[in-house]
Design an enzyme around this catalytic site. Structure first.
Site, short mmCIF file in Angstrom:
data_model
loop_
_atom_site.label_atom_id
_atom_site.label_comp_id
_atom_site.label_asym_id
_atom_site.label_seq_id
_atom_site.Cartn_x
_atom_site.Cartn_y
_atom_site.Cartn_z
N TYR A 122 -6.90 -89.59 -17.10
CA TYR A 122 -7.24 -88.38 -17.87
C TYR A 122 -7.98 -87.33 -17.03
O TYR A 122 -8.69 -86.50 -17.58
CB TYR A 122 -8.06 -88.75 -19.10
CG TYR A 122 -7.22 -89.25 -20.26
CD1 TYR A 122 -6.29 -88.41 -20.88
CD2 TYR A 122 -7.35 -90.53 -20.77
CE1 TYR A 122 -5.51 -88.83 -21.95
CE2 TYR A 122 -6.57 -90.97 -21.85
CZ TYR A 122 -5.66 -90.11 -22.43
OH TYR A 122 -4.90 -90.53 -23.50
N HIS A 150 -0.29 -91.79 -26.98
CA HIS A 150 -0.25 -90.73 -25.96
C HIS A 150 1.20 -90.48 -25.61
O HIS A 150 2.01 -91.41 -25.58
CB HIS A 150 -0.98 -91.20 -24.69
CG HIS A 150 -0.70 -90.33 -23.49
ND1 HIS A 150 -1.42 -89.19 -23.22
CD2 HIS A 150 0.26 -90.42 -22.53
CE1 HIS A 150 -0.92 -88.62 -22.13
NE2 HIS A 150 0.10 -89.34 -21.69
N ASN A 171 -5.98 -91.37 -32.19
CA ASN A 171 -4.75 -90.80 -32.75
C ASN A 171 -3.50 -91.61 -32.37
O ASN A 171 -2.41 -91.07 -32.28
CB ASN A 171 -4.62 -89.32 -32.36
CG ASN A 171 -4.70 -89.12 -30.85
OD1 ASN A 171 -4.71 -90.09 -30.09
ND2 ASN A 171 -4.74 -87.88 -30.43
N LYS A 187 -2.41 -96.61 -28.14
CA LYS A 187 -3.84 -96.59 -27.81
C LYS A 187 -4.61 -97.72 -28.51
O LYS A 187 -4.10 -98.34 -29.45
CB LYS A 187 -4.42 -95.22 -28.20
CG LYS A 187 -3.85 -94.05 -27.39
CD LYS A 187 -4.53 -92.75 -27.78
CE LYS A 187 -4.05 -91.59 -26.94
NZ LYS A 187 -4.74 -90.33 -27.30
N GLU A 238 2.80 -89.73 -14.59
CA GLU A 238 2.20 -90.76 -15.45
C GLU A 238 3.00 -92.07 -15.39
O GLU A 238 2.42 -93.15 -15.44
CB GLU A 238 2.10 -90.25 -16.89
CG GLU A 238 1.10 -89.12 -17.03
CD GLU A 238 0.98 -88.57 -18.44
OE1 GLU A 238 0.15 -87.67 -18.64
OE2 GLU A 238 1.72 -89.02 -19.34
#
Ligand code: ADP
Ligand code: MG
Length: 140
Positions: A51, A117, A114, A11, A128
């Site tokens: 998302y 993913h 964080n 990310k 995905e």
């Protein structure tokens, strides 16, 4: 050996803090094979589509803003039980709650930023992976 695939995203926070190489090194040391990889910057529409399952959650618009704030690096990873194994080494969504030596504990900053993913089921991994990669990019 029953090899499976999962989708990983490094990310924007981990790209900005120059942890991409460390995360890839960590994943290779854990036995994942990087089958395909690309760097890109998501548009707002793309991030909202990726998302979509979270569209009614209170953090959705903040999450989209974060995911389009910088480049991301997307990988297809292969390993035995890749989906559940990656969830294990990634750690809890909240880095503060993540176990020691998980990616999010090592490189995440907070519940939003964080670091990575990882797909949450084999069915979603397939969706995905095809969101980011076409068939020819997955043949190797
Ligand atoms: P995971 O990434 O562990 O599968 P979720 O699918 O629940 O977690 O959430 C997707 C992403 O949304 C998280 O990785 C994180 O970046 C962000 N997020 C989740 N919960 C929150 C929250 N309470 N506040 C802000 N961002 C959140
Ligand atoms: Mg999730």
């Amino acid at each position: 050996m029953d090899l499976k695939k999962t989708l990983s995203i490094i990310k924007p926070d981990a790209i900005a803090s120059k942890c991409q190489g460390k995360i890839l090194d960590y994943l290779e040391n854990k036995g994942f094979k990087v089958i395909a990889q690309k760097k890109l910057k998501l548009t707002r529409k793309q991030a909202e589509a990726f998302y979509e399952i979270h569209k009614d959650r209170p953090f959705f618009s903040e999450l989209v803003d974060f995911m389009i704030s910088d480049n991301i690096s997307v990988q297809v990873l292969e390993a035995e039980n890749a989906v559940s194994y990656y969830r294990e080494v990634m750690g809890n969504t909240d880095p503060e709650k993540a176990e020691e030596n998980t990616i999010r504990k090592l490189y995440g900053s907070n519940i939003q930023c964080n670091a990575v993913h990882g797909s949450d089921s084999e069915e979603n991994a397939e969706k995905e992976i095809s969101f980011f990669f076409n068939k020819i990019e997955l043949i190797n």
